[in-house]
Scaffold this active site. Structure first.
Site, PDB file in Angstrom:
ATOM      1  N   HIS A 173       0.842  -1.196   0.000  1.00 20.40           N
ATOM      2  CA  HIS A 173       0.000   0.000   0.000  1.00 20.40           C
ATOM      3  C   HIS A 173       0.880   1.252   0.000  1.00 20.40           C
ATOM      4  O   HIS A 173       0.643   2.197  -0.768  1.00 20.40           O
ATOM      5  CB  HIS A 173      -0.900  -0.029   1.239  1.00 20.40           C
ATOM      6  CG  HIS A 173      -1.711   1.207   1.452  1.00 20.40           C
ATOM      7  ND1 HIS A 173      -3.054   1.279   1.160  1.00 20.40           N
ATOM      8  CD2 HIS A 173      -1.365   2.434   1.928  1.00 20.40           C
ATOM      9  CE1 HIS A 173      -3.501   2.477   1.445  1.00 20.40           C
ATOM     10  NE2 HIS A 173      -2.489   3.206   1.929  1.00 20.40           N
ATOM     11  N   GLU A 174       1.897   1.264   0.853  1.00 21.88           N
ATOM     12  CA  GLU A 174       2.762   2.440   0.941  1.00 21.88           C
ATOM     13  C   GLU A 174       3.593   2.613  -0.328  1.00 21.88           C
ATOM     14  O   GLU A 174       3.861   3.743  -0.749  1.00 21.88           O
ATOM     15  CB  GLU A 174       3.669   2.337   2.169  1.00 21.88           C
ATOM     16  CG  GLU A 174       2.930   2.338   3.496  1.00 21.88           C
ATOM     17  CD  GLU A 174       1.976   3.514   3.625  1.00 21.88           C
ATOM     18  OE1 GLU A 174       2.300   4.609   3.126  1.00 21.88           O
ATOM     19  OE2 GLU A 174       0.889   3.325   4.203  1.00 21.88           O
ATOM     20  N   HIS A 177       2.008   4.751  -2.938  1.00 21.24           N
ATOM     21  CA  HIS A 177       2.215   6.189  -2.766  1.00 21.24           C
ATOM     22  C   HIS A 177       3.597   6.604  -3.259  1.00 21.24           C
ATOM     23  O   HIS A 177       3.765   7.705  -3.796  1.00 21.24           O
ATOM     24  CB  HIS A 177       2.049   6.564  -1.292  1.00 21.24           C
ATOM     25  CG  HIS A 177       0.662   6.352  -0.759  1.00 21.24           C
ATOM     26  ND1 HIS A 177      -0.471   6.758  -1.435  1.00 21.24           N
ATOM     27  CD2 HIS A 177       0.221   5.772   0.382  1.00 21.24           C
ATOM     28  CE1 HIS A 177      -1.541   6.450  -0.728  1.00 21.24           C
ATOM     29  NE2 HIS A 177      -1.153   5.843   0.369  1.00 21.24           N
ATOM     30  N   GLU A 255      -6.575   6.317  -0.997  1.00 17.22           N
ATOM     31  CA  GLU A 255      -6.385   5.131  -0.155  1.00 17.22           C
ATOM     32  C   GLU A 255      -6.988   3.890  -0.812  1.00 17.22           C
ATOM     33  O   GLU A 255      -6.416   2.801  -0.742  1.00 17.22           O
ATOM     34  CB  GLU A 255      -7.005   5.365   1.224  1.00 17.22           C
ATOM     35  CG  GLU A 255      -6.351   6.486   2.019  1.00 17.22           C
ATOM     36  CD  GLU A 255      -4.852   6.290   2.153  1.00 17.22           C
ATOM     37  OE1 GLU A 255      -4.422   5.182   2.520  1.00 17.22           O
ATOM     38  OE2 GLU A 255      -4.108   7.251   1.864  1.00 17.22           O
TER      39      GLU A 255
END
Length: 636
Positions: A173-174, A177, A255
């Protein structure tokens, strides 16, 4: 995940963020002027200010406006400058402790392994890794301007409460970004919000330090000063209120996209789902640090309770991954979270990495199936095959007694060791250059590191470089410049430069330059406005993968034909000093808009596969070109 659409959206959001910030500042300027003039009017005549009074005091309006703009501007500049050193600044400000590459502590070693695998699979430098030791909740964030100065931080609660699959889901997930440019927007947002917050801080300071007990006319002035401070503080917090609203609006939708990207990395919804379930049913995700509000928009899960949520509800995020999830399960799982993953997606046979992946012939056969039109879709989109390949590569290096880099000096030595020639005569010349430029001690370290770098295959060298960027950031700017100059000299000591040498030196230059000036943005350009640069780029690509001039000309034209509207470029012409010319061309083309970069990447892939074969060198050259254009391409 559509990298190109996400990039265009990030640019649009960034422009709107600036517009909204300017609007908020103007409203604060007007409101502060009204408060100040009203208070001065009451102090001067005992009556509320009217239009005539304001007209008679233009200097007061001008001074108040300039003071407010100066305070906001300086505060924004200060905060932005303080964040320019990279994501590690944000992690340390929240109590983060850097995880050493040499650590043998099992949980931290597992965290480093997961981060390294993701970085190698995505084709970006390995970020610095931090643990928020004082935080029991399950949370994480990625911060930085670019992938080259990024940091990933996880809480101690995440480290201790999550298993490897769950941790991999959070890190995936990170990395979304990191890959899709969200971090730059987040850092910019932090600077702008601090600019708005400083007005509230100024008002609070005036209120606290105003004299309280003074009689007569001076006492009235002091009382008005207190009222002015309270009014300015209130107006400042109104600005912060709107800033938080902007913060929430910017982050919520991203998100969902980051969750989807994480699943794509692992082909496993279970790990990420279980991590979100544990947050909802056990430890939560709250952070105790007083500065949490400043970074709330970049966290994996909500770090605090607030009016405007920066994240979608946990149940919504889980249902997006597993539609069968029942939110009532949170109550059933308060005491114990099931270790069984939810909704595991089976890996298709085509996504499995062959056992002989390390064999160059297998690499060549896989390259033969490369579809040029599919290449843009791979940018910033590593899948399970790439992640597994990265894990295999890490295990291969470990089995070969490859040791972690113990410090910045060793990292510099290992970087220079990557370009040492196998022949003694040229290697001695390289070491002599290093000794003159960086000293005898560094030359000795490079010789020691050669024992490890000599064992590396060509396709292992770029991944090793990815792991050196974080420790190299610890060096002073002057030393980083000196290392880059020495690296370039070492590669050209024989009067020529090979593809792998160019790849290493170019990536090292790009990554280290971005650690020195991460906020640099290239000048905007269009495909139609860069004919010379396009000729240089396509001619270089065609020249390094085709046997004769006729084949190179055909490959050159086949790529150019995919650019729309098709530019009227000169004929194929290979530049003898191609490395420097290609550097200049890529610096210019980095200013293209995302949609045109997408065209360019597809066209370059078509040039490479024109003859039906793609060598490892061609594939690595394409990846380097994409890296310079800030379109990270996973290993092909």
């Amino acid at each position: 995940m559509d990298f190109w659409a996400h990039q265009a959206d990030a640019r649009q959001r960034s422009r709107w963020l600036v517009v909204l910030f300017v609007a908020a500042v103007l409203l604060i300027v007007i409101a502060v002027n009204a408060v100040v003039l009203t208070l001065f009017a009451l102090f001067d005549s005992g009556e509320l200010a009217d239009t005539a009074w304001m007209a008679r005091h233009p200097r007061a309006v001008a001074v108040t406006t300039l003071v407010v703009l100066a305070v906001v501007g300086i505060a924004n500049l200060y905060r932005t400058m303080s964040l320019s050193a990279g994501g590690g600044v944000v992690a340390r400000s929240l109590g983060g402790v850097r995880v050493s590459a040499e650590t043998t502590e099992p949980l931290r070693r597992r965290l480093l392994n997961v981060v390294e695998e993701m970085a190698i699979a995505a084709g970006v430098p390995v970020p610095s890794v931090y643990v928020l030791e004082q935080e029991d909740g399950i949370n994480a964030f990625a911060a930085g301007h670019t992938a080259a100065n990024a940091a990933i931080a996880v809480t101690r609660g995440a480290l201790e409460q999550l298993d490897r699959a769950e941790l991999q889901g959070v890190i995936g997930h990170e990395f979304s970004h990191v890959l899709n440019g969200d971090m730059r927007l987040n850092i910019r947002l932090m600077g702008l919000l601090f600019g708005l917050l400083v007005i509230a801080i100024a008002g609070r300071t005036v209120t606290w330090h105003a004299p309280r007990r003074i009689s007569g006319r001076r006492g009235e002035g002091a009382g008005l000063l207190v009222l002015a401070g309270l009014a300015v503080m209130l107006l400042g917090y109104i600005g912060v209120f709107f800033g938080r609203l902007i913060q929430a609006a910017v982050s919520r939708q991203r998100e969902f996209l980051a969750d989807a990207s994480s699943v794509q990395f692992t082909r496993d919804t279970g790990g990420l789902c279980d991590a979100l379930i544990k947050i909802g049913s056990q430890q939560g995700s709250r952070l105790r640090h007083p500065d949490t509000d400043e970074v709330a928009h970049m966290l994996f899960a909500p770090g605090m309770t607030r009016w405007f949520a920066t994240h979608p509800p946990l149940a919504e995020r889980i249902r997006a991954l597993d539609p069968s999830f029942d939110p009532a399960a949170f109550d059933d799982l308060r005491l114990e979270v099931t270790p069984q993953p939810l909704g595991v997606v089976q890996v298709a046979a085509r996504d499995r990495v062959p056992d002989s992946f390390a064999d160059p012939q297998v690499l060549r056969r896989q390259y033969l199936r490369l579809d040029p039109q599919s290449v843009p879709g791979r940018v910033a989109n590593p899948g399970v095959a790439e992640v597994r390949r990265a894990a295999e590569l890490r295990e291969t290096l470990r089995a070969g007694q490859w040791t972690p880099v113990p410090g910045s000096a060793r990292a510099a030595a290992r970087l220079l060791g990557l370009v040492l020639y196998p022949t003694t005569e040229i290697r001695d010349l390289q070491l002599a250059k290093i000794r003159i430029r960086l000293g005898a001690d560094m030359a000795g370290l490079v010789s020691e590191e050669a024992a490890q770098t000599d064992r590396l295959r060509p396709d292992e060298r770029l991944p090793v470089l990815a792991g050196l960027v974080a420790p190299l950031r610890e060096l002073s700017p002057g030393k980083r410049h000196a290392i880059l100059e020495c690296l370039a000299e070492s590669c050209r000591v024989d009067g020529a430069i090979a593809i792998f040498e160019y790849a290493l030196t170019t990536l090292a230059r790009v990554y280290l330059e971005e650690t020195l000036d991460p906020r640099r943005r290239p000048a905007a350009v269009t495909l139609a406005g860069a004919p010379t640069e396009l000729q240089t780029l396509f001619s270089t690509i065609a020249a390094h993968g085709h046997a004769d001039e006729a084949a190179r000309e055909r490959a050159y034209r086949s790529g150019i034909a995919l650019l729309q509207p098709q530019p009227a470029l000169p004929a194929y012409r290979f530049v003898p000093g191609w490395a420097n010319a290609l550097d200049r061309a890529l610096r210019c083309l980095d200013g293209l808009a995302p949609a045109q970069k997408r065209q360019l990447v597809a066209a370059l892939a078509a040039t490479i596969v024109h003859d039906g074969e793609v060598t490892i060198e061609e594939g690595e050259l394409l990846r380097v070109v994409c890296a310079v254009l800030h379109c990270p391409l996973p290993p092909l």
